[in-house]
Design a protein around this motif. Sequence first.
Motif, PDB file in Angstrom:
ATOM      1  N   TRP A  67     -11.690   6.005  26.269  1.00  0.00           N
ATOM      2  CA  TRP A  67     -10.546   6.402  25.435  1.00  0.00           C
ATOM      3  C   TRP A  67     -10.033   7.783  25.837  1.00  0.00           C
ATOM      4  O   TRP A  67     -10.814   8.676  26.178  1.00  0.00           O
ATOM      5  N   LEU A  68      -8.707   7.937  25.780  1.00  0.00           N
ATOM      6  CA  LEU A  68      -8.036   9.224  25.966  1.00  0.00           C
ATOM      7  C   LEU A  68      -7.242   9.496  24.695  1.00  0.00           C
ATOM      8  O   LEU A  68      -6.498   8.621  24.241  1.00  0.00           O
ATOM      9  N   ILE A  69      -7.394  10.693  24.135  1.00  0.00           N
ATOM     10  CA  ILE A  69      -6.764  10.993  22.845  1.00  0.00           C
ATOM     11  C   ILE A  69      -5.698  12.075  22.994  1.00  0.00           C
ATOM     12  O   ILE A  69      -5.971  13.156  23.550  1.00  0.00           O
ATOM     13  N   PHE A  70      -4.507  11.794  22.458  1.00  0.00           N
ATOM     14  CA  PHE A  70      -3.401  12.754  22.460  1.00  0.00           C
ATOM     15  C   PHE A  70      -2.835  12.828  21.038  1.00  0.00           C
ATOM     16  O   PHE A  70      -3.236  12.052  20.168  1.00  0.00           O
ATOM     17  N   TYR A  71      -1.884  13.762  20.836  1.00  0.00           N
ATOM     18  CA  TYR A  71      -1.315  13.943  19.499  1.00  0.00           C
ATOM     19  C   TYR A  71       0.195  13.788  19.547  1.00  0.00           C
ATOM     20  O   TYR A  71       0.862  14.438  20.353  1.00  0.00           O
ATOM     21  N   LEU A  72       0.726  12.940  18.676  1.00  0.00           N
ATOM     22  CA  LEU A  72       2.180  12.727  18.601  1.00  0.00           C
ATOM     23  C   LEU A  72       2.875  14.008  18.175  1.00  0.00           C
ATOM     24  O   LEU A  72       3.979  14.303  18.596  1.00  0.00           O
ATOM     25  N   ASP A  73       2.224  14.725  17.287  1.00  0.00           N
ATOM     26  CA  ASP A  73       2.738  16.020  16.864  1.00  0.00           C
ATOM     27  C   ASP A  73       1.555  16.865  16.442  1.00  0.00           C
ATOM     28  O   ASP A  73       0.444  16.358  16.252  1.00  0.00           O
ATOM     29  N   GLU A  74       1.800  18.175  16.369  1.00  0.00           N
ATOM     30  CA  GLU A  74       0.712  19.073  16.007  1.00  0.00           C
ATOM     31  C   GLU A  74       1.324  20.315  15.377  1.00  0.00           C
ATOM     32  O   GLU A  74       2.408  20.758  15.777  1.00  0.00           O
ATOM     33  N   VAL A 157       9.018  10.424  11.441  1.00  0.00           N
ATOM     34  CA  VAL A 157       7.826  10.054  12.202  1.00  0.00           C
ATOM     35  C   VAL A 157       7.505  11.225  13.121  1.00  0.00           C
ATOM     36  O   VAL A 157       8.401  11.996  13.486  1.00  0.00           O
ATOM     37  N   ALA A 158       6.239  11.394  13.447  1.00  0.00           N
ATOM     38  CA  ALA A 158       5.803  12.582  14.189  1.00  0.00           C
ATOM     39  C   ALA A 158       6.367  13.797  13.467  1.00  0.00           C
ATOM     40  O   ALA A 158       6.270  13.882  12.238  1.00  0.00           O
ATOM     41  N   SER A 159       7.003  14.725  14.188  1.00  0.00           N
ATOM     42  CA  SER A 159       7.720  15.805  13.499  1.00  0.00           C
ATOM     43  C   SER A 159       9.193  15.722  13.843  1.00  0.00           C
ATOM     44  O   SER A 159       9.868  16.714  14.165  1.00  0.00           O
ATOM     45  N   LEU A 160       9.689  14.477  13.779  1.00  0.00           N
ATOM     46  CA  LEU A 160      11.112  14.201  14.011  1.00  0.00           C
ATOM     47  C   LEU A 160      11.725  13.857  12.657  1.00  0.00           C
ATOM     48  O   LEU A 160      11.465  12.795  12.092  1.00  0.00           O
ATOM     49  N   THR A 175       8.922  18.491  22.295  1.00  0.00           N
ATOM     50  CA  THR A 175       9.762  19.584  21.836  1.00  0.00           C
ATOM     51  C   THR A 175       9.099  20.267  20.648  1.00  0.00           C
ATOM     52  O   THR A 175       7.931  20.001  20.345  1.00  0.00           O
ATOM     53  N   PHE A 176       9.826  21.156  19.984  1.00  0.00           N
ATOM     54  CA  PHE A 176       9.198  21.936  18.905  1.00  0.00           C
ATOM     55  C   PHE A 176      10.181  22.083  17.759  1.00  0.00           C
ATOM     56  O   PHE A 176      11.401  21.927  17.927  1.00  0.00           O
ATOM     57  N   ILE A 177       9.645  22.403  16.593  1.00  0.00           N
ATOM     58  CA  ILE A 177      10.482  22.656  15.422  1.00  0.00           C
ATOM     59  C   ILE A 177       9.932  23.892  14.723  1.00  0.00           C
ATOM     60  O   ILE A 177       8.718  24.099  14.657  1.00  0.00           O
ATOM     61  N   LEU A 178      10.813  24.735  14.230  1.00  0.00           N
ATOM     62  CA  LEU A 178      10.386  25.980  13.570  1.00  0.00           C
ATOM     63  C   LEU A 178      10.570  25.904  12.056  1.00  0.00           C
ATOM     64  O   LEU A 178      10.070  26.791  11.344  1.00  0.00           O
ATOM     65  N   ASP A 179      11.299  24.882  11.613  1.00  0.00           N
ATOM     66  CA  ASP A 179      11.636  24.804  10.173  1.00  0.00           C
ATOM     67  C   ASP A 179      11.362  23.397   9.642  1.00  0.00           C
ATOM     68  O   ASP A 179      12.201  22.780   8.996  1.00  0.00           O
ATOM     69  N   SER A 180      10.166  22.919   9.937  1.00  0.00           N
ATOM     70  CA  SER A 180       9.812  21.577   9.465  1.00  0.00           C
ATOM     71  C   SER A 180       9.938  21.483   7.948  1.00  0.00           C
ATOM     72  O   SER A 180       9.384  22.355   7.230  1.00  0.00           O
ATOM     73  N   ARG A 187       5.833  23.354  14.438  1.00  0.00           N
ATOM     74  CA  ARG A 187       5.133  22.205  15.019  1.00  0.00           C
ATOM     75  C   ARG A 187       5.652  21.918  16.422  1.00  0.00           C
ATOM     76  O   ARG A 187       6.759  22.300  16.764  1.00  0.00           O
ATOM     77  N   ILE A 188       4.830  21.150  17.167  1.00  0.00           N
ATOM     78  CA  ILE A 188       5.388  20.527  18.371  1.00  0.00           C
ATOM     79  C   ILE A 188       5.410  19.028  18.098  1.00  0.00           C
ATOM     80  O   ILE A 188       4.682  18.538  17.228  1.00  0.00           O
ATOM     81  N   THR A 189       6.228  18.299  18.860  1.00  0.00           N
ATOM     82  CA  THR A 189       6.321  16.859  18.615  1.00  0.00           C
ATOM     83  C   THR A 189       6.740  16.107  19.867  1.00  0.00           C
ATOM     84  O   THR A 189       7.543  16.608  20.667  1.00  0.00           O
ATOM     85  N   PHE A 190       6.216  14.921  20.048  1.00  0.00           N
ATOM     86  CA  PHE A 190       6.745  13.999  21.049  1.00  0.00           C
ATOM     87  C   PHE A 190       8.191  13.708  20.662  1.00  0.00           C
ATOM     88  O   PHE A 190       8.561  13.744  19.483  1.00  0.00           O
ATOM     89  N   THR A 191       8.995  13.380  21.673  1.00  0.00           N
ATOM     90  CA  THR A 191      10.394  13.015  21.432  1.00  0.00           C
ATOM     91  C   THR A 191      10.523  11.485  21.411  1.00  0.00           C
ATOM     92  O   THR A 191       9.611  10.781  21.867  1.00  0.00           O
TER      93      THR A 191
END
Length: 252
Positions: A67-74, A157-160, A175-180, A187-191
């Motif tokens: 298994w390989l583990i990644f994060y959709l957002d963080e 979904v994610a931080s979108l 990408t990233f968001i400063l005002d979630s 946060r950072i997030t997959f697009t």
Amino acid sequence: MAPPNVLKFETEEQVAVALANYIADLSAKFIAANGSFSVVLSGGTLIDTMRKLVEPPYISSIDWSKWLIFYLDERVVPLDHPDCNHKLAVDGFLSKVAIRDSNIYPIKEGLSPEEAADEYEQRLKHLVANKTLRTSAITGFPKFDLMLLGMGPDGHVASLFCWHFQRFEKEKWVTFILDSPKPPSERITFTFPLINSASEIAMVVTGEDAADAVKVALGPHALYGYPLPVQKVSPEGELTWFLDKAATSQLK
Ligand SMILES: O=C(O)[C@H](O)[C@@H](O)[C@H](O)[C@H](O)COP(=O)(O)O
């Protein structure tokens, strides 16, 4: 994309049982085909809903070493911070299964949100270059085997998020968001182009709070109006929804 598989269960417990079986089957399938299984985790209640994987039979039947583990957002917080999705995953799941630390990819600490997003994207590019990750023949983006998505009450979904521009990003992988609108704010997030290059996506949505967004996403008016972020989830492969009765309570 083929129409989604929409699986409705009476209880969250039944969602958890079905989700574990679905993930175990995909693990066996992708490991047999490619020798690895890349899994991308969301935060929120998803990790708890994965709880059946750390019990028999799956705890011993799954080949965790592949298994390989990644994060959709963080969230851009220290990795030991209570708001950190990686900490949530370690405490609730990763600490209970034999996945190598070197196969788990948390974000790099101590960076700004923009730097953390760029660094994560560069790491993904390196994993594509060394063939750890495959790419979509259609989009050229990394093609993860399984993405496990939660959905917020507003359909994010994610931080979108609905009213934030990150949902329209077409070039970047991360990408990233400063005002979630959902704290913490940075946060950072997959697009979406990266999310939608996945082979399999599971929308794991339980609880009453999600019912309005589920109605919009899956109800008779799903193709009307301004789509919610969750309605932009459209993988090249299969999309499967796992819903409990509470989450579908607004669906007629
Ligand atoms: O970092 C996050 O907060 C998550 O990745 C987020 O996208 C989550 O999946 C949804 O907000 C649903 O959260 P719940 O599962 O707690 O409802």
